[in-house]
Write a protein that holds these residues in place. Sequence first.
Motif, PDB file in Angstrom:
ATOM      1  N   THR A  69       0.808  -1.225   0.000  1.00 58.09           N
ATOM      2  CA  THR A  69       0.000   0.000   0.000  1.00 58.09           C
ATOM      3  C   THR A  69       0.839   1.273   0.000  1.00 58.09           C
ATOM      4  O   THR A  69       0.359   2.325  -0.409  1.00 58.09           O
ATOM      5  CB  THR A  69      -0.985   0.027   1.185  1.00 58.09           C
ATOM      6  N   ASP A  70       2.093   1.201   0.438  1.00 58.02           N
ATOM      7  CA  ASP A  70       2.945   2.395   0.439  1.00 58.02           C
ATOM      8  C   ASP A  70       3.156   2.958  -0.962  1.00 58.02           C
ATOM      9  O   ASP A  70       3.359   4.158  -1.122  1.00 58.02           O
ATOM     10  CB  ASP A  70       4.304   2.096   1.075  1.00 58.02           C
ATOM     11  N   SER A  71       3.112   2.109  -1.969  1.00 58.15           N
ATOM     12  CA  SER A  71       3.327   2.565  -3.346  1.00 58.15           C
ATOM     13  C   SER A  71       2.006   2.760  -4.096  1.00 58.15           C
ATOM     14  O   SER A  71       2.015   3.009  -5.294  1.00 58.15           O
ATOM     15  CB  SER A  71       4.188   1.558  -4.107  1.00 58.15           C
ATOM     16  N   MET A  72       0.892   2.666  -3.378  1.00 63.00           N
ATOM     17  CA  MET A  72      -0.410   2.757  -4.036  1.00 63.00           C
ATOM     18  C   MET A  72      -1.027   4.146  -3.880  1.00 63.00           C
ATOM     19  O   MET A  72      -0.730   4.871  -2.939  1.00 63.00           O
ATOM     20  CB  MET A  72      -1.340   1.682  -3.477  1.00 63.00           C
ATOM     21  N   SER A  73      -1.871   4.493  -4.850  1.00 60.17           N
ATOM     22  CA  SER A  73      -2.604   5.752  -4.822  1.00 60.17           C
ATOM     23  C   SER A  73      -3.988   5.506  -5.399  1.00 60.17           C
ATOM     24  O   SER A  73      -4.273   4.408  -5.894  1.00 60.17           O
ATOM     25  CB  SER A  73      -1.870   6.821  -5.631  1.00 60.17           C
ATOM     26  N   PHE A  74      -4.840   6.518  -5.332  1.00 63.05           N
ATOM     27  CA  PHE A  74      -6.174   6.363  -5.918  1.00 63.05           C
ATOM     28  C   PHE A  74      -6.671   7.693  -6.455  1.00 63.05           C
ATOM     29  O   PHE A  74      -6.224   8.765  -6.050  1.00 63.05           O
ATOM     30  CB  PHE A  74      -7.175   5.767  -4.910  1.00 63.05           C
ATOM     31  N   CYS A  75      -7.590   7.600  -7.387  1.00 62.09           N
ATOM     32  CA  CYS A  75      -8.353   8.726  -7.921  1.00 62.09           C
ATOM     33  C   CYS A  75      -9.818   8.375  -7.728  1.00 62.09           C
ATOM     34  O   CYS A  75     -10.166   7.201  -7.654  1.00 62.09           O
ATOM     35  CB  CYS A  75      -8.149   8.890  -9.421  1.00 62.09           C
ATOM     36  N   TYR A  76     -10.649   9.385  -7.698  1.00 62.44           N
ATOM     37  CA  TYR A  76     -12.089   9.112  -7.695  1.00 62.44           C
ATOM     38  C   TYR A  76     -12.804  10.205  -8.444  1.00 62.44           C
ATOM     39  O   TYR A  76     -12.308  11.314  -8.599  1.00 62.44           O
ATOM     40  CB  TYR A  76     -12.637   8.941  -6.277  1.00 62.44           C
ATOM     41  N   TRP A  77     -13.975   9.848  -8.933  1.00 62.47           N
ATOM     42  CA  TRP A  77     -14.821  10.751  -9.692  1.00 62.47           C
ATOM     43  C   TRP A  77     -16.232  10.649  -9.133  1.00 62.47           C
ATOM     44  O   TRP A  77     -16.792   9.557  -9.084  1.00 62.47           O
ATOM     45  CB  TRP A  77     -14.865  10.364 -11.171  1.00 62.47           C
ATOM     46  N   LEU A  78     -16.787  11.753  -8.716  1.00 61.13           N
ATOM     47  CA  LEU A  78     -18.159  11.759  -8.226  1.00 61.13           C
ATOM     48  C   LEU A  78     -19.072  12.030  -9.411  1.00 61.13           C
ATOM     49  O   LEU A  78     -18.862  12.985 -10.152  1.00 61.13           O
ATOM     50  CB  LEU A  78     -18.328  12.819  -7.144  1.00 61.13           C
ATOM     51  N   MET A  79     -20.049  11.158  -9.608  1.00 55.08           N
ATOM     52  CA  MET A  79     -20.961  11.297 -10.743  1.00 55.08           C
ATOM     53  C   MET A  79     -22.240  10.547 -10.449  1.00 55.08           C
ATOM     54  O   MET A  79     -22.305   9.747  -9.521  1.00 55.08           O
ATOM     55  CB  MET A  79     -20.298  10.779 -12.018  1.00 55.08           C
ATOM     56  N   ASN A  80     -23.251  10.806 -11.254  1.00 56.43           N
ATOM     57  CA  ASN A  80     -24.530  10.117 -11.093  1.00 56.43           C
ATOM     58  C   ASN A  80     -24.357   8.617 -11.285  1.00 56.43           C
ATOM     59  O   ASN A  80     -23.522   8.165 -12.069  1.00 56.43           O
ATOM     60  CB  ASN A  80     -25.555  10.640 -12.098  1.00 56.43           C
ATOM     61  N   THR A  81     -25.186   7.876 -10.599  1.00 57.93           N
ATOM     62  CA  THR A  81     -25.092   6.424 -10.611  1.00 57.93           C
ATOM     63  C   THR A  81     -25.160   5.838 -12.009  1.00 57.93           C
ATOM     64  O   THR A  81     -24.376   4.959 -12.352  1.00 57.93           O
ATOM     65  CB  THR A  81     -26.218   5.818  -9.744  1.00 57.93           C
ATOM     66  N   HIS A  82     -26.090   6.304 -12.845  1.00 56.52           N
ATOM     67  CA  HIS A  82     -26.255   5.672 -14.153  1.00 56.52           C
ATOM     68  C   HIS A  82     -25.028   5.853 -15.032  1.00 56.52           C
ATOM     69  O   HIS A  82     -24.660   4.957 -15.768  1.00 56.52           O
ATOM     70  CB  HIS A  82     -27.523   6.160 -14.861  1.00 56.52           C
TER      71      HIS A  82
END
Length: 143
Positions: A69-82
């Motif tokens: 996990t030390d070398s891991m990262s994440f992105c996220y996008w908030l959007m409508n479910t559909h």
Amino acid sequence: MPHRYGHFAYNLETIRKVPKGRSGVYAIFAGDQPVYVGVSRIDVQRRLLTHWYKRGNVNLARASRAGATDSMSFCYWLMNTHIAWAVEATLIEELGGTEVLGNLIGRTVRDDWPQDWKKERDNVVSQAKESAQYFLSPEKEAI
């Protein structure tokens, strides 16, 4: 266009900063390589916490147990479910499917499309492909 947030270090502190109760898509990376793409129709933060506590995807749980996990990262996008559902499927396809990613299930917009959404299919698939291309663009913003 949904807003992309990230890249963030994959740790409990940053995961807890993701807004609660919002649907969207997320991607987890090992270095610069995406290793998992997921969707939450209800709460992206909760899904990321599930992975962090090793109760989600078995491949991510193994990586966590191995100390990766030390070398891991994440992105996220908030959007409508559909649209989130279709973006996840498009990203999985564009990134090489389950053969390349740690995803155990490969969704496609053709196979998994809910019957009551068929009328909106073309519009949503077009938006999903645009969002997927946005994700795959080489520029990674840091917020």
